[in-house]
Design a protein around this motif. Structure first.
Motif, PDB file in Angstrom:
ATOM      1  N   ILE A 203       0.739  -1.187  -0.116  1.00  0.00           N
ATOM      2  CA  ILE A 203       0.031   0.069   0.007  1.00  0.00           C
ATOM      3  C   ILE A 203       0.808   1.044  -0.013  1.00  0.00           C
ATOM      4  O   ILE A 203       0.545   2.118  -0.660  1.00  0.00           O
ATOM      5  CB  ILE A 203      -0.803  -0.078   1.293  1.00  0.00           C
ATOM      6  N   VAL A 204       1.914   1.113   0.727  1.00  0.00           N
ATOM      7  CA  VAL A 204       2.699   2.405   1.092  1.00  0.00           C
ATOM      8  C   VAL A 204       3.526   2.641  -0.607  1.00  0.00           C
ATOM      9  O   VAL A 204       3.728   3.778  -0.721  1.00  0.00           O
ATOM     10  CB  VAL A 204       3.689   2.393   2.330  1.00  0.00           C
ATOM     11  N   ILE A 205       4.119   1.617  -1.141  1.00  0.00           N
ATOM     12  CA  ILE A 205       4.667   1.731  -2.152  1.00  0.00           C
ATOM     13  C   ILE A 205       3.835   2.440  -3.266  1.00  0.00           C
ATOM     14  O   ILE A 205       4.553   3.182  -4.035  1.00  0.00           O
ATOM     15  CB  ILE A 205       5.271   0.300  -2.721  1.00  0.00           C
ATOM     16  N   ASP A 206       2.709   1.593  -3.490  1.00  0.00           N
ATOM     17  CA  ASP A 206       1.756   2.264  -4.360  1.00  0.00           C
ATOM     18  C   ASP A 206       1.446   3.828  -4.198  1.00  0.00           C
ATOM     19  O   ASP A 206       1.548   4.691  -5.157  1.00  0.00           O
ATOM     20  CB  ASP A 206       0.430   1.442  -4.389  1.00  0.00           C
ATOM     21  N   SER A 207       1.163   4.122  -2.794  1.00  0.00           N
ATOM     22  CA  SER A 207       0.880   5.606  -2.698  1.00  0.00           C
ATOM     23  C   SER A 207       2.033   6.327  -2.730  1.00  0.00           C
ATOM     24  O   SER A 207       2.065   7.795  -3.349  1.00  0.00           O
ATOM     25  CB  SER A 207       0.611   5.732  -0.946  1.00  0.00           C
ATOM     26  N   THR A 208       3.218   6.130  -2.584  1.00  0.00           N
ATOM     27  CA  THR A 208       4.731   6.928  -2.798  1.00  0.00           C
ATOM     28  C   THR A 208       4.837   7.159  -3.983  1.00  0.00           C
ATOM     29  O   THR A 208       5.005   8.351  -4.605  1.00  0.00           O
ATOM     30  CB  THR A 208       6.009   6.033  -2.323  1.00  0.00           C
ATOM     31  N   MET A 209       4.657   5.876  -5.055  1.00  0.00           N
ATOM     32  CA  MET A 209       4.873   6.452  -6.646  1.00  0.00           C
ATOM     33  C   MET A 209       3.718   7.068  -7.032  1.00  0.00           C
ATOM     34  O   MET A 209       3.934   8.086  -7.929  1.00  0.00           O
ATOM     35  CB  MET A 209       4.861   4.954  -7.130  1.00  0.00           C
ATOM     36  N   GLU A 210       2.512   7.240  -6.505  1.00  0.00           N
ATOM     37  CA  GLU A 210       1.496   7.854  -7.036  1.00  0.00           C
ATOM     38  C   GLU A 210       1.878   9.490  -6.949  1.00  0.00           C
ATOM     39  O   GLU A 210       1.510  10.305  -7.364  1.00  0.00           O
ATOM     40  CB  GLU A 210       0.230   7.453  -6.434  1.00  0.00           C
ATOM     41  N   GLY A 211       2.185   9.542  -5.442  1.00  0.00           N
ATOM     42  CA  GLY A 211       2.622  11.068  -4.985  1.00  0.00           C
ATOM     43  C   GLY A 211       3.689  11.500  -5.594  1.00  0.00           C
ATOM     44  O   GLY A 211       3.600  12.590  -6.066  1.00  0.00           O
ATOM     45  N   ILE A 212       4.597  10.584  -5.939  1.00  0.00           N
ATOM     46  CA  ILE A 212       5.913  11.089  -6.824  1.00  0.00           C
ATOM     47  C   ILE A 212       5.600  11.703  -8.032  1.00  0.00           C
ATOM     48  O   ILE A 212       5.830  12.795  -8.671  1.00  0.00           O
ATOM     49  CB  ILE A 212       7.068  10.170  -6.948  1.00  0.00           C
ATOM     50  N   ASN A 213       4.733  10.883  -8.990  1.00  0.00           N
ATOM     51  CA  ASN A 213       4.151  10.958 -10.133  1.00  0.00           C
ATOM     52  C   ASN A 213       2.972  11.869 -10.351  1.00  0.00           C
ATOM     53  O   ASN A 213       2.945  12.368 -11.562  1.00  0.00           O
ATOM     54  CB  ASN A 213       4.179   9.553 -10.754  1.00  0.00           C
ATOM     55  N   LEU A 214       2.407  12.345  -9.344  1.00  0.00           N
ATOM     56  CA  LEU A 214       1.226  13.039  -9.691  1.00  0.00           C
ATOM     57  C   LEU A 214       1.400  14.191 -10.455  1.00  0.00           C
ATOM     58  O   LEU A 214       2.390  15.268 -10.019  1.00  0.00           O
ATOM     59  CB  LEU A 214       0.451  13.341  -7.993  1.00  0.00           C
ATOM     60  N   CYS A 215       0.565  14.481 -11.593  1.00  0.00           N
ATOM     61  CA  CYS A 215       0.478  15.716 -12.106  1.00  0.00           C
ATOM     62  C   CYS A 215      -1.025  16.224 -12.211  1.00  0.00           C
ATOM     63  O   CYS A 215      -1.775  15.592 -11.727  1.00  0.00           O
ATOM     64  CB  CYS A 215       1.162  15.403 -13.673  1.00  0.00           C
ATOM     65  N   LYS A 216      -1.040  17.267 -12.654  1.00  0.00           N
ATOM     66  CA  LYS A 216      -2.329  17.926 -13.028  1.00  0.00           C
ATOM     67  C   LYS A 216      -2.881  18.003 -14.513  1.00  0.00           C
ATOM     68  O   LYS A 216      -2.195  18.447 -15.074  1.00  0.00           O
ATOM     69  CB  LYS A 216      -2.552  19.208 -12.341  1.00  0.00           C
TER      70      LYS A 216
END
Length: 300
Positions: A203-216
């Motif tokens: 769960i934390v790995i997925d959340s971390t990668m989503e947070g790093i790659n998050l764009c608008k």
């Protein structure tokens, strides 16, 4: 980057590519250190084997105590890479070799320099949560650079080739087997804690990668679409797409400006639009992965 880079000297096309490669290895190194810190200071003292080569090393160390966990991790990763090269082929990149062996070496150095005789705190839940969060964030950083810490990733690729098992399921199955082994080695309670750690880790790995790659992804309807487009292209150095649109209520024809930018640039863009057109209509969506020019290379 494939194994062929070991044998072919590849010249970078300008300093930008070289700078990008250096940046990748800097981030991988930061991730490696975080994984090693979470493992050594929090998970290892409690015998929490949450999968991967590190979890397997903790279990093996129980039966072969004269070998340190760091040394066992190095042996496991070398053996797995050899098997992977022979069975799966040269699909393991230099970055993965660096990350997996490097993490093992850092743990081994911790064992020699900073000897820990007992857990930092008596609460095993705190040890588990802090260990998982620190190491999983580190893994997320490493994975985001298209590398991995080895271990069960290689086992999953072997299972995928011979049994057609999906990679994600292969990793989960391998980690589950390791937690079962931990249960036999350290008792069912620690085995269950380890299994909980595997779940939290994913769960934390997925959340971390989503947070790093998050764009608008931003769509803007404004009378000043030309100025907004110029600001995106010239000031933010990002691309934009113009659509011709017609309002359903007014029947007016306007241009819609569409762009994908990171969070920092979105704040700048919103401030700019607010200054020139307070009546602009803006829709914003989160985008968790962007491939192509200006973002991550689609071939990676």
């Amino acid at each position: 980057m494939s194994l062929g880079d070991f044998f072919i000297i590849k010249k970078y096309k300008g300093g930008v590519n070289l700078k990008g490669k250096i940046k990748e290895f800097v981030f991988i190194t930061i991730g490696m250190i975080m994984v090693a810190v979470g493992l050594y200071f929090f998970l290892m003292p409690e015998k929490l084997a949450i999968g991967g080569a590190n979890g397997l090393a903790i279990v093996i160390n129980h039966w072969i105590p004269f070998l340190s966990i760091g040394t066992i991790m190095i042996i496991i990763n070398i053996v797995l890479f050899i098997i992977g090269f022979l069975v799966v082929g040269t699909s393991f990149g230099i970055k993965t070799i660096y990350a997996s062996i490097g993490t093992s070496v850092i743990v081994s150095l911790f064992e020699k320099i900073l000897s820990i005789q007992k857990p930092l705190v008596e609460d095993i839940i705190l040890q588990l949560v802090f260990g998982v969060f620190i190491s999983a964030i580190g893994m997320g950083i490493v994975f985001n650079q298209n590398a991995s810490t080895g271990g069960t990733d290689i086992i999953a690729k072997i299972m995928n080739k011979f049994f057609g098992i999906e990679l994600g399921k292969g990793v989960l199955f391998s980690d589950f087997i390791i937690t079962v082994m931990a249960g036999f080695a350290f008792g069912p309670e620690l085995g269950m804690y380890s299994l909980l750690g595997v779940i939290l880790n994913g769960i934390v790995i997925d959340s971390t990668m989503e947070g790093i790659n998050l764009c608008k992804e931003v769509n803007i309807v404004s009378e000043y679409s030309s100025d907004i487009k110029e600001y995106i292209v010239n000031n933010l150095k990002r691309g934009a797409t113009l659509y011709n649109a017609k309002g359903a209520y007014t029947g007016d024809k306007k241009d819609v400006v569409a762009t994908v930018i990171d969070r920092r640039d979105f704040i700048k863009l919103k401030s700019y639009i607010k200054a020139i057109d307070k009546n602009a209509f803006i829709t914003v969506s989160n985008v968790y992965e962007v491939l192509g020019d200006g973002f991550k290379n689609i071939e990676e």
